[in-house]
Design a protein around this motif. Structure first.
Motif, mmCIF file in Angstrom:
data_model
loop_
_atom_site.group_PDB
_atom_site.id
_atom_site.type_symbol
_atom_site.label_atom_id
_atom_site.label_comp_id
_atom_site.label_asym_id
_atom_site.label_seq_id
_atom_site.Cartn_x
_atom_site.Cartn_y
_atom_site.Cartn_z
ATOM 1 N N THR A 194 0.702 0.561 4.072
ATOM 2 C CA THR A 194 -0.962 0.306 4.211
ATOM 3 C C THR A 194 -1.296 -0.868 3.134
ATOM 4 O O THR A 194 -2.040 -1.585 3.485
ATOM 5 N N ILE A 195 -0.851 -0.506 1.841
ATOM 6 C CA ILE A 195 -1.226 -1.473 0.923
ATOM 7 C C ILE A 195 -0.464 -2.829 1.531
ATOM 8 O O ILE A 195 -1.082 -3.964 1.112
ATOM 9 N N ARG A 250 0.753 -3.995 4.193
ATOM 10 C CA ARG A 250 0.018 -4.555 5.139
ATOM 11 C C ARG A 250 -1.387 -5.254 5.058
ATOM 12 O O ARG A 250 -1.672 -6.222 5.417
ATOM 13 N N GLY A 251 -2.148 -4.585 4.165
ATOM 14 C CA GLY A 251 -3.339 -5.194 3.907
ATOM 15 C C GLY A 251 -3.300 -6.362 2.988
ATOM 16 O O GLY A 251 -4.037 -7.304 3.175
ATOM 17 N N ILE A 252 -2.365 -6.684 2.138
ATOM 18 C CA ILE A 252 -1.946 -7.728 1.259
ATOM 19 C C ILE A 252 -2.016 -8.841 2.242
ATOM 20 O O ILE A 252 -2.091 -9.671 2.217
ATOM 21 N N LEU A 300 -1.255 -6.223 -7.151
ATOM 22 C CA LEU A 300 -1.606 -5.157 -6.349
ATOM 23 C C LEU A 300 -0.939 -4.167 -6.177
ATOM 24 O O LEU A 300 -1.291 -3.105 -6.483
ATOM 25 N N ARG A 341 -9.195 -3.538 3.878
ATOM 26 C CA ARG A 341 -8.717 -3.840 5.084
ATOM 27 C C ARG A 341 -7.446 -3.469 5.611
ATOM 28 O O ARG A 341 -7.089 -3.196 6.801
ATOM 29 N N GLY A 342 -6.378 -3.142 4.470
ATOM 30 C CA GLY A 342 -4.944 -2.463 4.586
ATOM 31 C C GLY A 342 -5.493 -1.250 5.527
ATOM 32 O O GLY A 342 -4.640 -1.142 6.611
ATOM 33 N N ILE A 343 -6.294 -0.336 5.057
ATOM 34 C CA ILE A 343 -6.440 1.052 5.546
ATOM 35 C C ILE A 343 -6.981 0.755 7.110
ATOM 36 O O ILE A 343 -6.338 1.571 8.039
ATOM 37 N N THR A 403 -9.052 -6.061 0.186
ATOM 38 C CA THR A 403 -7.703 -6.111 0.676
ATOM 39 C C THR A 403 -7.231 -4.723 0.780
ATOM 40 O O THR A 403 -6.634 -4.375 1.867
ATOM 41 N N ILE A 404 -7.620 -3.689 0.176
ATOM 42 C CA ILE A 404 -7.172 -2.407 0.176
ATOM 43 C C ILE A 404 -7.846 -1.835 1.540
ATOM 44 O O ILE A 404 -7.345 -1.058 2.396
ATOM 45 N N PHE A 415 -2.414 -8.886 5.463
ATOM 46 C CA PHE A 415 -3.486 -9.201 6.215
ATOM 47 C C PHE A 415 -4.488 -10.096 5.794
ATOM 48 O O PHE A 415 -4.999 -11.151 6.181
ATOM 49 N N ASN A 416 -4.644 -10.086 4.481
ATOM 50 C CA ASN A 416 -5.479 -10.832 3.556
ATOM 51 C C ASN A 416 -4.882 -12.349 3.322
ATOM 52 O O ASN A 416 -5.694 -13.281 3.393
#
Lengths: 195, 195
Positions: free
Chosen positions: A161-162, A164-166, A186, B164-166, B161-162, A168-169
């Motif tokens: 999840t982390i 993918r969040g990075i 991060l 959005r990842g969630i 970022t976190i 995505f950002n």
């Protein structure tokens, strides 16, 4: 015997389609890619194409599943540290490196396809991207007070999840920062809280 | 004077379009939404529509910017704890609550549009979703050893970022877990590492 040779032929057809998708994306980009082009390049019929994929996006998404091949063959043998945190940082770095093999627009398409065609295959714990993490947590968690009562699938899911969040950002920033460096920083903050 | 009334008229046109997008999405879903429908419902010409938006997706994305209105008017006044961590957990919870106001398919469309039409507006530190976090970090970071040398924009960016990842993970899981509970647990792990 008959079934075997049908299966073999099917695999070859799928392989031809997948290779053509890869080749054509690299040549012309995703937006200009058409099913007609794919079929012509792979020398398969449209019927054959639709046997494997509902549409172009699904075929593109399948390409991304090569990340599993990469994790199973390249990444896993290298996660040999005796320290969980080191292995996880390395895992994340390999993920970022894989992303950076493609250009930003291609990665955007992949992430869009993941949302659009989200299915249980993408988030299956059988996928090497998950499995490798689950095995890592299984191997190390008994020696960590914070982890020992946690489910390894939950931990693998959280870690992805982390990551993918990075990613995505990075995509919504149009790739305007250093994915590897920012990502690592991060990831280390997260691991600092987790381990 | 003339300019003022033109601006006023423009605002009304945009407002009519935005309200129609909201109404029609709720009635028929995003996939069935057409620009023709929007124009008819808003009683504006296609030319007027295209003055504000390049396409349907951009108009849908604009709807999501109401998250800023929500953060500025509802969330900000409630982040009154004297503890940074408590404020951040609350902020994340408000974000998740906002997401849950919509259905999963609508949220997917929003996240797809964010990737597809990523621009500097979406990731601008002037947006209330960022600004509120930046102000929080500015207010509290001097009293925290780990934060005091960090840039508040970087911290806000990391925290989003976190979140959005969630949300991304929740979307590719087709909303099959409790976003608020799972989100809060992960946010707390991250804050444990950050603060």
């Amino acid at each position: 015997m008959v079934n075997n040779s049908i299966a073999k032929k099917n695999n070859k057809t799928k392989e031809a389609i997948d290779n053509s998708v890869k080749y054509l994306i690299n040549q012309h980009g995703i937006d200009n890619l058409t099913i007609k082009q794919i079929c012509e390049h792979a020398e398969v019929s449209r019927t054959n194409f639709y046997y494997y994929y509902k549409n172009k996006d699904e075929a593109v998404l399948e390409r991304f599943n090569y990340i599993d091949e990469y994790f199973a063959t390249i990444v896993k043998p290298n996660l040999t540290s005796s320290n969980l945190s080191e292995n996880l940082v390395l895992y994340a770095n390999y993920y970022m490196k894989f992303i950076l093999k493609f250009n930003v627009d291609y990665c955007k398409q992949i992430y869009i396809c993941q949302i659009k065609y989200s299915n249980s295959k993408i988030t299956s714990y059988e996928r090497p991207v998950y499995k490798i993490l689950i095995d890592l947590f299984d191997r190390f968690k008994s020696s960590n007070e914070n982890l020992k009562n946690e489910n390894s699938c939950y931990l693998a899911d959280s870690f992805l999840t982390i990551i993918r969040g990075i990613t995505f950002n990075w995509l919504i920033c149009n790739g305007n920062f250093n994915l590897e460096l920012t990502g690592e920083k991060l990831i280390k903050i997260f691991l600092n809280g987790l381990l």
